[in-house]
Design a protein around this motif. Structure first.
Motif, PDB file in Angstrom:
ATOM      1  N   LEU A   1       0.831  -1.205   0.000  1.00 42.17           N
ATOM      2  CA  LEU A   1       0.000   0.000   0.000  1.00 42.17           C
ATOM      3  C   LEU A   1       0.866   1.256   0.000  1.00 42.17           C
ATOM      4  CD1 LEU A   1      -2.618  -0.991   2.747  1.00 42.17           C
ATOM      5  CD2 LEU A   1      -2.943  -1.082   0.266  1.00 42.17           C
ATOM      6  N   GLU A   2       0.306   2.344  -0.505  1.00 52.32           N
ATOM      7  CA  GLU A   2       0.973   3.634  -0.363  1.00 52.32           C
ATOM      8  C   GLU A   2       1.072   3.986   1.122  1.00 52.32           C
ATOM      9  OE1 GLU A   2      -0.482   6.847  -2.647  1.00 52.32           O
ATOM     10  OE2 GLU A   2      -0.622   5.689  -4.519  1.00 52.32           O
ATOM     11  N   THR A   3       2.087   4.792   1.457  1.00 50.44           N
ATOM     12  CA  THR A   3       2.359   5.104   2.863  1.00 50.44           C
ATOM     13  C   THR A   3       1.935   6.519   3.198  1.00 50.44           C
ATOM     14  OG1 THR A   3       4.239   3.595   2.837  1.00 50.44           O
ATOM     15  CG2 THR A   3       4.145   5.177   4.646  1.00 50.44           C
ATOM     16  N   GLU A   4       1.301   6.672   4.361  1.00 48.30           N
ATOM     17  CA  GLU A   4       0.951   7.983   4.912  1.00 48.30           C
ATOM     18  C   GLU A   4       1.799   8.218   6.146  1.00 48.30           C
ATOM     19  OE1 GLU A   4      -2.654   9.370   7.651  1.00 48.30           O
ATOM     20  OE2 GLU A   4      -3.290   9.036   5.579  1.00 48.30           O
ATOM     21  N   CYS A   5       2.397   9.414   6.264  1.00 52.20           N
ATOM     22  CA  CYS A   5       3.264   9.653   7.415  1.00 52.20           C
ATOM     23  C   CYS A   5       2.903  10.966   8.105  1.00 52.20           C
ATOM     24  CB  CYS A   5       4.726   9.634   6.998  1.00 52.20           C
ATOM     25  SG  CYS A   5       5.827   9.373   8.409  1.00 52.20           S
ATOM     26  N   GLY A   6       3.767  11.959   8.017  1.00 50.87           N
ATOM     27  CA  GLY A   6       3.505  13.226   8.700  1.00 50.87           C
ATOM     28  C   GLY A   6       3.549  13.099  10.202  1.00 50.87           C
ATOM     29  N   ALA A   7       4.478  12.282  10.729  1.00 47.47           N
ATOM     30  CA  ALA A   7       4.522  12.028  12.172  1.00 47.47           C
ATOM     31  C   ALA A   7       4.723  13.311  12.969  1.00 47.47           C
ATOM     32  CB  ALA A   7       5.629  11.026  12.492  1.00 47.47           C
ATOM     33  N   LEU A   8       5.691  14.143  12.567  1.00 48.81           N
ATOM     34  CA  LEU A   8       5.966  15.367  13.317  1.00 48.81           C
ATOM     35  C   LEU A   8       4.779  16.318  13.258  1.00 48.81           C
ATOM     36  CD1 LEU A   8       9.712  16.039  12.374  1.00 48.81           C
ATOM     37  CD2 LEU A   8       8.789  15.113  14.519  1.00 48.81           C
ATOM     38  N   LYS A   9       4.150  16.409  12.100  1.00 49.22           N
ATOM     39  CA  LYS A   9       2.984  17.288  11.961  1.00 49.22           C
ATOM     40  C   LYS A   9       1.860  16.842  12.889  1.00 49.22           C
ATOM     41  CE  LYS A   9       0.012  16.692   8.656  1.00 49.22           C
ATOM     42  NZ  LYS A   9      -0.657  16.613   7.335  1.00 49.22           N
ATOM     43  N   HIS A  10       1.576  15.539  12.926  1.00 52.12           N
ATOM     44  CA  HIS A  10       0.487  15.049  13.756  1.00 52.12           C
ATOM     45  C   HIS A  10       0.815  15.160  15.243  1.00 52.12           C
ATOM     46  CE1 HIS A  10      -0.955  13.454   9.913  1.00 52.12           C
ATOM     47  NE2 HIS A  10      -2.129  13.348  10.499  1.00 52.12           N
ATOM     48  N   MET A  11       2.071  14.966  15.614  1.00 51.01           N
ATOM     49  CA  MET A  11       2.444  15.144  17.012  1.00 51.01           C
ATOM     50  C   MET A  11       2.293  16.607  17.420  1.00 51.01           C
ATOM     51  SD  MET A  11       5.706  12.586  17.513  1.00 51.01           S
ATOM     52  CE  MET A  11       5.762  12.790  19.293  1.00 51.01           C
ATOM     53  N   ALA A  12       2.655  17.526  16.523  1.00 46.92           N
ATOM     54  CA  ALA A  12       2.488  18.949  16.813  1.00 46.92           C
ATOM     55  C   ALA A  12       1.006  19.298  16.935  1.00 46.92           C
ATOM     56  CB  ALA A  12       3.142  19.787  15.716  1.00 46.92           C
ATOM     57  N   MET A  13       0.183  18.746  16.039  1.00 45.40           N
ATOM     58  CA  MET A  13      -1.256  18.968  16.127  1.00 45.40           C
ATOM     59  C   MET A  13      -1.801  18.476  17.459  1.00 45.40           C
ATOM     60  SD  MET A  13      -2.365  17.787  12.275  1.00 45.40           S
ATOM     61  CE  MET A  13      -4.054  17.484  12.791  1.00 45.40           C
ATOM     62  N   ALA A  14      -1.291  17.337  17.915  1.00 45.02           N
ATOM     63  CA  ALA A  14      -1.742  16.777  19.180  1.00 45.02           C
ATOM     64  C   ALA A  14      -1.383  17.688  20.343  1.00 45.02           C
ATOM     65  CB  ALA A  14      -1.126  15.388  19.381  1.00 45.02           C
ATOM     66  N   MET A  15      -0.173  18.227  20.335  1.00 50.68           N
ATOM     67  CA  MET A  15       0.258  19.111  21.414  1.00 50.68           C
ATOM     68  C   MET A  15      -0.576  20.391  21.431  1.00 50.68           C
ATOM     69  SD  MET A  15       4.406  18.634  21.198  1.00 50.68           S
ATOM     70  CE  MET A  15       4.715  19.559  22.708  1.00 50.68           C
ATOM     71  N   VAL A  16      -0.807  20.971  20.261  1.00 44.68           N
ATOM     72  CA  VAL A  16      -1.637  22.168  20.183  1.00 44.68           C
ATOM     73  C   VAL A  16      -3.064  21.850  20.621  1.00 44.68           C
ATOM     74  CG1 VAL A  16      -2.631  23.879  18.607  1.00 44.68           C
ATOM     75  CG2 VAL A  16      -0.217  23.238  18.416  1.00 44.68           C
ATOM     76  N   GLY A  17      -3.588  20.685  20.164  1.00 50.89           N
ATOM     77  CA  GLY A  17      -4.944  20.288  20.548  1.00 50.89           C
ATOM     78  C   GLY A  17      -5.085  20.131  22.043  1.00 50.89           C
TER      79      GLY A  17
END
Length: 346
Positions: free
Chosen positions: A176-192
């Motif tokens: 399958l194609e891969t989805e990542c953006g780990a740093l972006k999602h971790m930053a979103m989590a911290m802001v959230g």
């Protein structure tokens, strides 16, 4: 007459978010969302069993139905009982309708309520536990477990899902194609986490109220399975390892102790419910409605040609929050309404 002041506003759902990295659990397949994992599995099961029929609870998430529909498999429903598990007479009727066909059962621990050992009861069926509203069960005998890590779940990766028990499909998963953006999602989590303080809680409430409309919009888009990169999967694994059930369990038990039996569902104490359902309307910040799955209930009733009282009871239920921002004032306010007290609403 008791007049309770409105407690501080808060959103209905706040998940646990960790910020470390942990080894990947052996044999788990991670996806961009739980609905992707289910479509991936359902499509491959149907390729092996062309006449496969899924039997699901009449009260479940729209995305479960969408994933099964898009796989091309058959679909049938069973009502739910007061314990929030599938109603056994209704399930037996569904199985009888499909005698001679391969059947996949999808028991669902709604809000974290326990489900029966369906693999023991129906060993010839494929059993897929949809554990999207709770956490994995190492002791489960189900063939598969489906997990969700969306923003409103017990543990979040700001999206993501996983499939347990599908090691034999690893090659297809890797393709399958891969989805990542780990740093972006971790930053979103911290802001959230920061924004979900008192000043922004009503935004969370409005997000939950839009849940039904968002579900409808998702149904207009095809589900395309993608593989979650190891970075995000390791972050989610770390969050799972640091999840603590203590506070949710304590809050749910306080709701149980303060609610008359006629207002409760028949669910046990001592469990960390994602939300605590009650049969009586409760109004206030943090409380959400069980009608988020109304479309599925309506489809199930149309399919079976009769009312489904168990699923309807959940669709009409109020869902009390159990997350870490719930205070004794919130609990007292909700229980005051359940006891029939006159309250001043927020």
């Amino acid at each position: 007459m008791l007049d309770l002041p409105a407690p501080p506003p808060l959103p209905p759902l706040i998940p646990h978010l960790g910020y470390g990295r942990a080894p990947l659990p052996p044999g788990w397949l991670f996806f961009g969302a739980a609905r992707q994992a289910l479509k991936f599995l359902a499509s491959r099961l149907r390729s092996e069993h062309p006449d496969l029929v899924f039997v699901v609870p009449a009260y479940t998430c729209d995305s479960v139905i969408q994933a099964i529909d898009e796989s091309g498999a058959g679909l049938d429903f069973a009502d739910v009982d007061a314990s929030l598990d599938m109603d056994m007479p209704s399930l037996q009727e569904a199985l009888a309708r499909h005698t001679g066909k391969p059947v996949a059962l999808v028991p669902t621990p709604l809000f974290g309520a326990p489900v029966r050992d369906y693999k023991r009861l129906f060993p010839d069926c494929i059993v897929i536990e949809d554990r999207a509203q709770t956490v994995p069960d190492p002791g489960s005998r189900a063939d598969y477990q489906l997990l969700s890590f969306g923003p409103g779940k017990q543990v979040s990766g700001m999206g993501g899902g996983a499939l347990i028990g599908a090691q034999g499909l690893q090659a297809s998963h890797l393709a399958l194609e891969t989805e990542c953006g780990a740093l972006k999602h971790m930053a979103m989590a911290m802001v959230g986490n920061f924004l979900l303080g008192p000043g922004w809680s009503l935004a969370g409430q409005r997000v939950a109220q839009r849940h039904g409309q968002e579900g409808l919009e998702k149904q207009s888009r095809d589900i395309i399975p993608v593989r979650l990169c190891d970075g995000r999967a390791r972050w989610i694994s770390s969050s799972l390892a640091t999840w603590d059930a203590t506070q949710r369990l304590s809050i749910a038990d306080r709701y149980h102790a303060g609610t008359a039996p006629e207002h409760r569902f028949d669910i046990p104490t001592g469990l960390p419910y994602l939300r605590y359902p009650v049969r009586t309307p409760v109004v206030g910040a943090g409380v959400s409605s069980g009608d988020m799955y109304e479309r599925v209930v309506a489809r199930a009733e149309d399919t079976l040609g009769r009312p489904l009282p168990g699923a309807r009871a959940l669709a009409q239920a109020s869902l009390l929050p159990t997350h870490r921002r719930v205070t004794p004032a919130h609990i007292g306010y909700y229980l005051g309404q359940l006891r029939g007290s006159e309250t001043r609403l927020p």
